[in-house]
Write an enzyme that holds these catalytic residues in place. Structure first.
Site, PDB file in Angstrom:
ATOM      1  N   SER A  57      -8.495  -6.636 -14.064  1.00 31.79           N
ATOM      2  CA  SER A  57      -8.470  -6.719 -12.837  1.00 31.79           C
ATOM      3  C   SER A  57     -10.441  -6.700 -12.404  1.00 31.79           C
ATOM      4  O   SER A  57     -11.282  -5.736 -13.743  1.00 31.79           O
ATOM      5  CB  SER A  57      -7.957  -5.322 -11.957  1.00 31.79           C
ATOM      6  OG  SER A  57      -8.973  -5.466 -10.383  1.00 31.79           O
TER       7      SER A  57
ATOM      8  N   TYR B 262      -6.711   3.875 -11.550  1.00 33.65           N
ATOM      9  CA  TYR B 262      -5.909   2.348 -11.696  1.00 33.65           C
ATOM     10  C   TYR B 262      -7.522   1.378 -11.904  1.00 33.65           C
ATOM     11  O   TYR B 262      -7.179   0.772 -13.113  1.00 33.65           O
ATOM     12  CB  TYR B 262      -5.770   2.004 -10.075  1.00 33.65           C
ATOM     13  CG  TYR B 262      -5.405   0.123 -10.329  1.00 33.65           C
ATOM     14  CD1 TYR B 262      -4.442  -0.403 -10.811  1.00 33.65           C
ATOM     15  CD2 TYR B 262      -6.590  -1.367  -9.885  1.00 33.65           C
ATOM     16  CE1 TYR B 262      -4.103  -1.876 -11.070  1.00 33.65           C
ATOM     17  CE2 TYR B 262      -6.266  -2.201 -10.134  1.00 33.65           C
ATOM     18  CZ  TYR B 262      -5.427  -2.570 -10.433  1.00 33.65           C
ATOM     19  OH  TYR B 262      -5.221  -3.447 -10.822  1.00 33.65           O
TER      20      TYR B 262
HETATM   21  N1  NAP Z   1      -2.550  -8.632  -6.621  1.00 29.45           N
HETATM   22  C1  NAP Z   1      -3.839  -7.703  -6.478  1.00 29.45           C
HETATM   23  O1  NAP Z   1      -4.643  -7.695  -5.913  1.00 29.45           O
HETATM   24  C2  NAP Z   1      -4.092  -8.045  -7.928  1.00 29.45           C
HETATM   25  C3  NAP Z   1      -5.277  -7.542  -8.661  1.00 29.45           C
HETATM   26  C4  NAP Z   1      -6.047  -7.019 -10.047  1.00 29.45           C
HETATM   27  C5  NAP Z   1      -5.212  -7.173 -10.663  1.00 29.45           C
HETATM   28  N2  NAP Z   1      -4.045  -7.296 -10.337  1.00 29.45           N
HETATM   29  C6  NAP Z   1      -3.162  -6.929 -11.541  1.00 29.45           C
HETATM   30  O2  NAP Z   1      -2.413  -8.296 -11.183  1.00 29.45           O
HETATM   31  C7  NAP Z   1      -0.622  -8.084 -12.254  1.00 29.45           C
HETATM   32  C8  NAP Z   1       0.349  -8.271 -11.829  1.00 29.45           C
HETATM   33  O3  NAP Z   1      -0.055  -7.899 -10.470  1.00 29.45           O
HETATM   34  P1  NAP Z   1       0.651  -8.894  -8.614  1.00 29.45           P
HETATM   35  O4  NAP Z   1      -0.432  -8.885  -8.391  1.00 29.45           O
HETATM   36  O5  NAP Z   1       1.046 -10.256  -9.257  1.00 29.45           O
HETATM   37  O6  NAP Z   1       1.773  -7.417  -8.060  1.00 29.45           O
HETATM   38  P2  NAP Z   1       3.441  -7.803  -8.104  1.00 29.45           P
HETATM   39  O7  NAP Z   1       3.670  -8.810  -7.461  1.00 29.45           O
HETATM   40  O8  NAP Z   1       3.484  -6.087  -7.495  1.00 29.45           O
HETATM   41  O9  NAP Z   1       3.516  -7.219  -9.650  1.00 29.45           O
HETATM   42  C9  NAP Z   1       3.988  -6.348 -10.139  1.00 29.45           C
HETATM   43  C10 NAP Z   1       4.993  -7.010 -12.139  1.00 29.45           C
HETATM   44  O10 NAP Z   1       5.001  -6.135 -12.663  1.00 29.45           O
HETATM   45  C11 NAP Z   1       6.009  -5.628 -12.537  1.00 29.45           C
HETATM   46  N3  NAP Z   1       5.894  -3.912 -12.201  1.00 29.45           N
HETATM   47  C12 NAP Z   1       5.801  -3.480 -12.468  1.00 29.45           C
HETATM   48  N4  NAP Z   1       6.066  -1.861 -12.295  1.00 29.45           N
HETATM   49  C13 NAP Z   1       6.357  -2.220 -13.417  1.00 29.45           C
HETATM   50  C14 NAP Z   1       7.288  -1.024 -14.686  1.00 29.45           C
HETATM   51  N5  NAP Z   1       7.279   0.310 -14.707  1.00 29.45           N
HETATM   52  N6  NAP Z   1       7.851  -1.941 -15.541  1.00 29.45           N
HETATM   53  C15 NAP Z   1       8.546  -3.389 -15.576  1.00 29.45           C
HETATM   54  N7  NAP Z   1       7.714  -4.242 -14.936  1.00 29.45           N
HETATM   55  C16 NAP Z   1       6.983  -3.919 -14.071  1.00 29.45           C
HETATM   56  C17 NAP Z   1       7.279  -5.787 -11.481  1.00 29.45           C
HETATM   57  O11 NAP Z   1       8.318  -5.703 -11.514  1.00 29.45           O
HETATM   58  P3  NAP Z   1       9.516  -5.011 -11.368  1.00 29.45           P
HETATM   59  O12 NAP Z   1       9.287  -4.108 -10.367  1.00 29.45           O
HETATM   60  O13 NAP Z   1      10.881  -5.673 -10.869  1.00 29.45           O
HETATM   61  O14 NAP Z   1       9.580  -4.127 -12.488  1.00 29.45           O
HETATM   62  C18 NAP Z   1       5.849  -7.237 -11.112  1.00 29.45           C
HETATM   63  O15 NAP Z   1       7.092  -8.225 -11.653  1.00 29.45           O
HETATM   64  C19 NAP Z   1      -1.006  -5.667 -12.364  1.00 29.45           C
HETATM   65  O16 NAP Z   1      -1.357  -5.811 -13.608  1.00 29.45           O
HETATM   66  C20 NAP Z   1      -1.832  -5.979 -11.021  1.00 29.45           C
HETATM   67  O17 NAP Z   1      -2.459  -4.406 -11.623  1.00 29.45           O
HETATM   68  C21 NAP Z   1      -3.014  -7.232  -9.077  1.00 29.45           C
END
Ligand code: NAP
Length: 259
Positions: free
Chosen positions: A141, A154
């Site tokens: 991130s 985080y």
């Molecule tokens: N969105 C942002 O602003 C942002 C910015 C920087 C980095 N990121 C990073 O990008 C990555 C993806 O996030 P996203 O924004 O795409 O969020 P998202 O739409 O909430 O997707 C998160 C994914 O991770 C899975 N997940 C969460 N907890 C889990 C667990 N305990 N076991 C297995 N799977 C799990 C979720 O599926 P289930 O809930 O079904 O398990 C979902 O598939 C993350 O690492 C996040 O930290 C996000």
């Protein structure tokens, strides 16, 4: 080796950035092992990608916040007996708010999901990745580059991923395996609400889409880049953060992340 016989493992594949990365891999002919907790959603993604791109997608529902999740997954992946060429460690959770009010179970789950599972899964899949001269893409991130008050745990987990990825990239270069840390800023996904960030300054305005983030990260991974920061403003902030005193950078980050 023909792409049709190559396999990519993607965690957090059910939605957001992980879903978009899975689409790109499927488009390029990779068979997929899709991982998240929600089996139903993963099943829908698998059916969609199989129909659209004529690949094979396997669904492994797994909670990565369990201490032995990496080992459990390793066994289940081994049973599929597929050569792994790409590992995408993308699943992650966040939690906004003052640390002193934070829930210790949530903090533990964050560290287990974002760091412990990622580390173990990488370790257990590494022999195959080395044999296949594969690629690893870890979703870190923008929060990894500085301390972030009101997102302290985080941001620390993401700093771990960045540091781990950069170290591994160096270690694995002679073995022909590339490691890429994808470092997006706030991205328009379900993550924002799940992490309770929707009222912060950082989450206002036009946010970058998960598709754009995935495309930039995917391209960076294919080119073997070690760190990928999508967005010009985000790149400038990373450079500025390197020269400004860390205390000042933390203060600015905290102002963006408080309610
Ligand atoms: N969105 C942002 O602003 C942002 C910015 C920087 C980095 N990121 C990073 O990008 C990555 C993806 O996030 P996203 O924004 O795409 O969020 P998202 O739409 O909430 O997707 C998160 C994914 O991770 C899975 N997940 C969460 N907890 C889990 C667990 N305990 N076991 C297995 N799977 C799990 C979720 O599926 P289930 O809930 O079904 O398990 C979902 O598939 C993350 O690492 C996040 O930290 C996000």
């Amino acid at each position: 080796m023909a792409k049709g016989s190559m396999t990519a493992v993607v965690t957090g594949a059910s939605k957001g950035i992980g879903y978009e990365l899975s689409r790109l891999l499927a488009r390029d002919g990779y068979n997929l092992i899709l991982i998240a907790r929600s089996e139903e959603l993963l099943g829908e993604v698998a059916r969609e990608l199989e129909a659209e791109f004529k690949i094979k997608a396997h669904v492994l529902a797994q909670d990565l916040s369990l201490a032995m999740a990496g080992d459990q997954l390793a066994e289940r992946i081994a049973q599929l007996n597929l050569p792994i060429h790409i590992l995408v460690n993308n699943a992650g959770i966040g939690c906004q708010g003052p640390f002193f009010k934070s829930n210790s179970v949530t903090n533990l789950e964050m560290i287990l999901t974002n760091n412990v599972a990622l580390t173990r899964l990488t370790q257990v899949l590494l022999p195959g990745l080395v044999a296949n001269k594969g690629k690893i893409l870890n979703t870190s991130s923008h929060a990894a580059f500085q301390p972030v008050p009101y997102l302290a745990v985080y941001a620390a987990t993401k700093a771990y991923i960045l540091s781990f990825s950069q170290a591994l990239a160096e270690e694995l270069k002679p073995k022909g395996v590339s490691v890429t840390a994808l470092c997006p800023g706030v991205t328009d996904t379900a993550f924002i609400r799940r992490a309770g960030m929707q009222d912060t300054k950082a989450a206002q305005g036009n946010l970058i889409s998960s598709r754009t983030v995935a495309e930039i990260g995917y391209r960076g991974m294919l080119r073997g880049k070690t760190v990928v920061v999508p967005g010009l403003k985000e790149k400038v902030m990373v450079v500025a953060g390197r020269v400004a005193p860390r205390r000042v950078v933390a203060k600015i980050a905290g102002n963006l992340m408080r309610d």
